[in-house]
Motif scaffolding. Structure first.
Motif, short mmCIF file in Angstrom:
data_model
loop_
_atom_site.label_atom_id
_atom_site.label_comp_id
_atom_site.label_asym_id
_atom_site.label_seq_id
_atom_site.Cartn_x
_atom_site.Cartn_y
_atom_site.Cartn_z
N LEU A 58 0.80 -1.22 0.00
CA LEU A 58 0.00 0.00 0.00
C LEU A 58 0.84 1.28 0.00
N PRO A 59 1.94 1.34 0.72
CA PRO A 59 2.73 2.59 0.67
C PRO A 59 3.33 2.77 -0.73
N LEU A 60 2.88 3.79 -1.44
CA LEU A 60 3.39 4.02 -2.79
C LEU A 60 4.72 4.75 -2.78
N MET A 61 4.95 5.55 -1.75
CA MET A 61 6.21 6.26 -1.66
C MET A 61 7.18 5.41 -0.84
N GLY A 62 8.38 5.28 -1.31
CA GLY A 62 9.33 4.50 -0.54
C GLY A 62 10.21 3.66 -1.42
N ILE A 63 10.63 2.55 -0.88
CA ILE A 63 11.63 1.73 -1.56
C ILE A 63 11.03 0.58 -2.34
N GLY A 64 9.75 0.63 -2.58
CA GLY A 64 9.09 -0.31 -3.49
C GLY A 64 9.18 -1.77 -3.13
N PHE A 65 9.66 -2.54 -4.08
CA PHE A 65 9.55 -3.99 -3.98
C PHE A 65 10.30 -4.58 -2.80
N ILE A 66 11.37 -3.98 -2.36
CA ILE A 66 12.06 -4.52 -1.18
C ILE A 66 11.16 -4.38 0.05
N LEU A 67 10.41 -3.27 0.14
CA LEU A 67 9.45 -3.09 1.23
C LEU A 67 8.37 -4.17 1.17
N TYR A 68 7.89 -4.45 -0.02
CA TYR A 68 6.83 -5.45 -0.18
C TYR A 68 7.34 -6.84 0.20
N GLU A 69 8.60 -7.12 -0.11
CA GLU A 69 9.18 -8.39 0.30
C GLU A 69 9.24 -8.49 1.82
N PHE A 70 9.68 -7.40 2.48
CA PHE A 70 9.73 -7.40 3.94
C PHE A 70 8.34 -7.56 4.54
N GLN A 71 7.34 -6.87 3.96
CA GLN A 71 5.97 -7.03 4.45
C GLN A 71 5.51 -8.48 4.31
N SER A 72 5.81 -9.11 3.19
CA SER A 72 5.42 -10.51 2.96
C SER A 72 6.02 -11.44 4.00
N LYS A 73 7.30 -11.22 4.28
CA LYS A 73 7.98 -12.06 5.27
C LYS A 73 7.42 -11.82 6.67
N TRP A 74 7.09 -10.57 6.96
CA TRP A 74 6.51 -10.23 8.26
C TRP A 74 5.15 -10.91 8.43
N ILE A 75 4.31 -10.83 7.41
CA ILE A 75 2.99 -11.46 7.46
C ILE A 75 3.13 -12.96 7.60
N ALA A 76 4.05 -13.56 6.85
CA ALA A 76 4.27 -15.01 6.97
C ALA A 76 4.71 -15.37 8.38
N GLY A 77 5.56 -14.55 8.98
CA GLY A 77 6.00 -14.80 10.35
C GLY A 77 4.86 -14.69 11.35
N VAL A 78 3.98 -13.73 11.14
CA VAL A 78 2.81 -13.59 12.03
C VAL A 78 1.87 -14.78 11.86
N LEU A 79 1.60 -15.16 10.61
CA LEU A 79 0.69 -16.29 10.36
C LEU A 79 1.24 -17.61 10.91
N SER A 80 2.56 -17.75 10.93
CA SER A 80 3.16 -18.99 11.44
C SER A 80 3.46 -18.91 12.93
N SER A 81 3.12 -17.79 13.56
CA SER A 81 3.35 -17.55 14.99
C SER A 81 4.82 -17.44 15.35
N ARG A 82 5.70 -17.26 14.38
CA ARG A 82 7.11 -17.01 14.68
C ARG A 82 7.31 -15.58 15.15
N ILE A 83 6.40 -14.68 14.73
CA ILE A 83 6.48 -13.27 15.08
C ILE A 83 5.17 -12.87 15.74
N GLY A 84 5.27 -12.21 16.87
CA GLY A 84 4.08 -11.72 17.55
C GLY A 84 3.83 -10.25 17.22
N LEU A 85 2.65 -9.81 17.46
CA LEU A 85 2.27 -8.41 17.27
C LEU A 85 1.83 -7.83 18.61
N PRO A 86 1.90 -6.51 18.74
CA PRO A 86 1.38 -5.88 19.95
C PRO A 86 -0.12 -6.11 20.07
#
Length: 97
Positions: A58-86
């Motif tokens: 969703l953020p159009l301004m920024g570093i583009g595809f590298i940001l989207y890759e990081f978001q994907s990995k973050w979401i995968a970590g949350v879905l697999s319970s490897r990463i918690g959220l506040p």
């Protein structure tokens, strides 16, 4: 949330520059005003719908595809319970700030 697994029923790939989700019924939890989707914790997770819904790219301004890759990995970590959220309250405070 450690030890709890979430499974994605659907992964929807979309492209475009004007946000419009007529298929998404969130009971007005998610809003779209002036092409801005919210409220989203770190532009990714709606605090009230964590583990049910997340957004990548969703953020159009920024570093583009590298940001989207990081978001994907973050979401995968949350879905697999490897990463918690506040808590929902903490995420909303961050969104409001």
């Amino acid at each position: 949330m450690m030890g709890v697994w979430f499974f994605a029923d659907v992964i929807l790939h979309c492209t475009g520059y004007k946000y419009h989700f007529p298929f998404l019924d969130t009971n007005d939890i998610i809003t779209m005003e002036d092409n801005c989707v919210g409220p989203l914790y770190k532009h990714t997770f709606p605090p009230a719908l964590v583990a049910w819904l997340s957004f990548i790219g969703l953020p159009l301004m920024g570093i583009g595809f590298i940001l989207y890759e990081f978001q994907s990995k973050w979401i995968a970590g949350v879905l697999s319970s490897r990463i918690g959220l506040p808590s929902e309250e903490e995420m909303m405070r961050d969104v409001e700030a």
